[in-house]
Design an enzyme around this catalytic site. Structure first.
Site, PDB file in Angstrom:
ATOM      1  N   ASP A 172     -49.320 -18.101  48.557  1.00 30.09           N
ATOM      2  CA  ASP A 172     -48.654 -19.405  48.431  1.00 30.09           C
ATOM      3  C   ASP A 172     -48.589 -19.930  46.999  1.00 30.09           C
ATOM      4  OD1 ASP A 172     -51.394 -19.655  48.453  1.00 30.09           O
ATOM      5  OD2 ASP A 172     -51.472 -21.364  49.820  1.00 30.09           O
ATOM      6  N   GLU A 176     -65.636 -17.683  44.961  1.00 30.59           N
ATOM      7  CA  GLU A 176     -65.350 -16.954  43.715  1.00 30.59           C
ATOM      8  C   GLU A 176     -66.660 -16.568  43.030  1.00 30.59           C
ATOM      9  OE1 GLU A 176     -64.037 -19.793  44.702  1.00 30.59           O
ATOM     10  OE2 GLU A 176     -61.849 -19.578  44.704  1.00 30.59           O
TER      11      GLU A 176
END
Ligand SMILES: *[C@@H]1O[C@H](CO)[C@@H](O)[C@H](O)[C@H]1NC(C)=O
Length: 335
Positions: free
Chosen positions: A196, A281
Site C-alpha cells: 500500500d 522492525e
C-alpha cells in the site's frame, strides 16, 4: 629626308629587339614574387595535413561513452511484499508492480497470506514481466486479526515476511516464478515493501549498494509529516519520531534495507510475531546491526522517497443492494 626616315625606322627596330630580348631574359629569372607563393604552398600543405588527420579521426571508432555499469554487475534488490485478499488488492499490486518495473536488477518476492496461490495474484505476476518468486503462507489463526479489531493490535504480514527470508536462505517451497534461491555469494539487498505504500524509483538506487543495514526517512507515518533517522557528520545519531522514541530501532518497515549476505550470515534473524506494538522492525534489526552502524541514505536522510500511503476501503453499499436483487456486478470480471 629619305635618309632620316630610314634612321628612325632603324632606331625603332633596334629598340624593339632590345625590348624583346630583355623580356626573354626576364622570363628565365627568379622573381621577388616567390616568398608569398612559398607561404601559400606551406599553408596548403598544413591544411592537407589537418584534413587527413580529421579523416583518420573519423575512421577511428568513437570512444566508449561513460556508461552505467552493466546490469549483471549490479547487486540484486529482493523486494519482499506480503499481500492478502481484499477489494483493493489488485489495484495495489498493479501499482507496485509497475513501479518495480522501472528498477533494473530487481527480484520480487510476493508472499500471499493464503493457504495456496490465488489465480488473481498468479495472473498478475505472470503478466508483470518482472523476475519474481511467488510464495504463500496462511497467517496462523491465533495471530489473525479478529473481526472489529483495529489493524494496529497485531502486526500484519509477519508470517509472510519470514517465509520470504526462509526462501532466501534455501528453504524452498515457492509456488510460482523463480524457485531456486540466490546462489551462494550473490550480491544483493533485501527490502520489505508493503503493497500500500508509494515508492519513488530513486529509493531503489539508494539501497542497492547497502553493506549492512541502510536507512532513510518515510513520509506520512507515525502521525508526522515524516519519520526517520537523525544524521550528524554522515552518521545516525538518533531518530525523529513522536511515538516510543526509546524503541531500539524506531523505524518503519519501509525505512530500511538489509544486505543479503548479512541476512544469510544470521540465520536466526527474523520477525517476531509476539513483538510488542511498534517493535516488529526492532525484532529483526536487533539481530543484525548496532544502531550507530546504520548507513544513512537519501542525502543523509534529508529526502523522502517513500510514503506510507493508505488506500481507503471502498464502500460497497450499492453493490450489496444490487446483489440482494440478483443484479450485482459480474463476478466473472476480475477487479
Ligand atoms: C553526508 O554528510 C557527510 C558528512 O557531513 C558528507 O561528507 C556527505 O557528502 C553527505 N552526503 C550527502 C549525499 O549529502
Amino acid at each position: 629626308m629619305k635618309l632620316k626616315l630610314k634612321n628612325v625606322f632603324l632606331a625603332y627596330f633596334l629598340v624593339s629587339i632590345a625590348g624583346l630580348l630583355y623580356a626573354l631574359v626576364q622570363l628565365g629569372q627568379p622573381c621577388d614574387c616567390l616568398p608569398p607563393l612559398r607561404a601559400a604552398a606551406e599553408q596548403l600543405r598544413q591544411k592537407d595535413l589537418r584534413i587527413s588527420q580529421l579523416q583518420a579521426d573519423l575512421r577511428r571508432p568513437p570512444p566508449a561513452p561513460a556508461q552505467p555499469p552493466e546490469p549483471e554487475a549490479l547487486p540484486t534488490i529482493y523486494v519482499v511484499t506480503p499481500t492478502y485478499a481484499r477489494l483493493v488488492q489488485k489495484a495495489e499490486l498493479v501499482r507496485l508492480s509497475q513501479t518495480l518495473s522501472l528498477v533494473p536488477r530487481l527480484h520480487w518476492l510476493l508472499v500471499e497470506d493464503a493457504e495456496s496461490p490465488t489465480p488473481l495474484v498468479s495472473g498478475l505476476l505472470a503478466a508483470s514481466g518482472l523476475l519474481f518468486t511467488h510464495l504463500a503462507v496462511l497467517t496462523p489463526k491465533a495471530q489473525r486479526l479478529r473481526e472489529g479489531e483495529p489493524g494496529w493490535v497485531r502486526p500484519r504480514g509477519v508470517e509472510q515476511r519470514n517465509r520470504a527470508l526462509d526462501w532466501l536462505r534455501g528453504g524452498g517451497g515457492a509456488v510460482g516464478g523463480e524457485k531456486d534461491p540466490p546462489p551462494p555469494g550473490t550480491r544483493g539487498v533485501v527490502y520489505f515493501a508493503d503493497d500500500d505504500n508509494t515508492y519513488s524509483r530513486e529509493l531503489f538506487e539508494e539501497m542497492r549498494w547497502t553493506r549492512g543495514v541502510s536507512v532513510w526517512p518515510v513520509g506520512l507515518v507515525g502521525g508526522l509529516r515524516f519519520e526517520g533517522p537523525r544524521v550528524q557528520d554522515g552518521r545516525v545519531v538518533g531518530f525523529h519520531t513522536a511515538w516510543e522514541p526509546n524503541r531500539p530501532f524506531p523505524l518503519d518497515m519501509a525505512g530500511f534495507a538489509v544486505a543479503l549476505p548479512l541476512l544469510l550470515a544470521k540465520p536466526n534473524a527474523q520477525f517476531d510475531a509476539a513483538a510488542p506494538r511498534g517493535h516488529l522492525e526492532s525484532s529483526l534489526l536487533s539481530h543484525l546491526v548496532d544502531p550507530k552502524d546504520l548507513e544513512p541514505r537519501a542525502a543523509n536522510c534529508t529526502r523522502v522517497l517513500v510514503w506510507h500511503t493508505r488506500t481507503e476501503k471502498p464502500k460497497m453499499k450499492q453493490e450489496e443492494q444490487l446483489q440482494r436483487q440478483g443484479r450485482g456486478s459480474d463476478p466473472a470480471v476480475e477487479v
